[in-house]
Design an enzyme around this catalytic site. Sequence first.
Site, short mmCIF file in Angstrom:
data_model
loop_
_atom_site.label_atom_id
_atom_site.label_comp_id
_atom_site.label_asym_id
_atom_site.label_seq_id
_atom_site.Cartn_x
_atom_site.Cartn_y
_atom_site.Cartn_z
N LYS A 1 -1.51 0.78 -3.93
CA LYS A 1 -1.32 1.97 -4.65
C LYS A 1 -1.72 2.02 -6.10
CE LYS A 1 2.36 2.98 -1.16
NZ LYS A 1 3.28 3.49 -0.83
N HIS B 1 -3.41 8.76 3.90
CA HIS B 1 -2.10 8.27 3.54
C HIS B 1 -1.32 9.34 3.04
CE1 HIS B 1 1.13 6.01 1.56
NE2 HIS B 1 0.70 4.93 2.09
N GLU C 1 0.97 9.90 1.00
CA GLU C 1 0.99 10.34 -0.48
C GLU C 1 -0.15 10.86 -0.82
OE1 GLU C 1 1.52 6.49 -1.94
OE2 GLU C 1 3.55 6.30 -1.09
N GLU D 1 3.39 5.47 9.51
CA GLU D 1 4.00 5.14 8.15
C GLU D 1 4.98 6.43 8.30
OE1 GLU D 1 2.22 2.55 5.28
OE2 GLU D 1 1.33 4.42 4.96
N GLY E 1 8.84 3.11 0.53
CA GLY E 1 9.34 2.91 -0.50
C GLY E 1 10.85 3.01 -0.66
N SER F 1 8.49 0.09 3.90
CA SER F 1 9.57 -0.59 3.54
C SER F 1 9.35 -2.12 4.48
CB SER F 1 10.80 -0.21 3.66
OG SER F 1 11.05 0.78 2.78
N GLY G 1 4.96 -2.08 -1.41
CA GLY G 1 5.62 -2.88 -2.59
C GLY G 1 5.61 -4.47 -2.33
P1 13P Z 1 6.44 0.30 1.22
O1 13P Z 1 5.75 -1.02 1.76
O2 13P Z 1 6.46 0.19 -0.20
O3 13P Z 1 7.30 0.99 1.85
O4 13P Z 1 4.90 1.13 1.25
C1 13P Z 1 4.30 1.47 2.61
C2 13P Z 1 3.09 2.17 2.43
O5 13P Z 1 2.92 3.14 1.94
C3 13P Z 1 2.03 1.39 2.61
O6 13P Z 1 0.80 2.23 2.71
#
Ligand code: 13P
Length: 269
Positions: free
Chosen positions: A16, A104, A106, A176, A182, A222, A244
């Site tokens: 990210k 993604h 986001e 996802e 997150g 996560s 993360g």
């Molecule tokens: P996390 O592993 O931080 O939850 O993020 C997942 C993610 O969005 C991977 O693209």
Amino acid sequence: MAQKTTRTPMVAGNWKMNLDHVEAIHLIQALALRLRSTESSQIDVVVHPPFTDLRSVEGIIGADSLPIRLGAQHCSDLESGAFTGEVSVGMLSRLSVELVLVGHSERRQFFGMTDELVASTASAVLGGGLTAIICVGESAEQRADGETTTVLTHQVEMALAGVASGAEDRVLFAYEPIWAIGTGVAATEVDAQMACAHIRSVIAHERTEAIASTMRILYGGSAKPDNAGDLVGQPDVDGLLVGGASLDAESFAAMIEAVSACYGSPAGK
Ligand code: 13P
């Protein structure tokens, strides 16, 4: 349906908007050192750094012939021109980028990426000879309303509109769930399996059973060293897309080891 063992597992780290190019170099070097003692040769290990880190990370991977593949987090669906701030598939390809995350959550949530743009971006990635990891997943509200499978069906169908016939072997899906990203609350392995199996069934319906059975489907949200094995132990979960926990060489390597253990060494459950 083909056995899981015919699909090479993947562990991909999505950094990210974290780590500048100097920090990226440190992480890759630490990961390389850590992976030397890991039986990871049967696993596709990928990192998706920010654009500004790609050149530095490419240099280290190339110089040391590291068993790590380079990915990007996003790209334009356009080839070139007056599109301020965008990066093309061709530019990524010149930096030895092999895989691109497409759609993604986001990008969808914060940058208005529509299902149509997800499809055209997937089409551009594949047209440029790269591999697309197409991300899908429901929100907490959609989950609470019992809409998970409806949302996944829609997102997968829309994304496949951008996948030309014959290009499916360069496509992966990543399930996802937005509520798991997150938050520290991963999907249970049962929920992850159900969602990934559903995604596979939609692919089979839209394309063929053979294509669905060879396409890899990752889980993300996560994912951590302590749940990696349980998640990838499921028949339709072929790897992990890690946020993360991929920013730390130790935890990312531990997840690669957990996935490796699922497949035995060499790969083969
Ligand atoms: P996390 O592993 O931080 O939850 O993020 C997942 C993610 O969005 C991977 O693209």
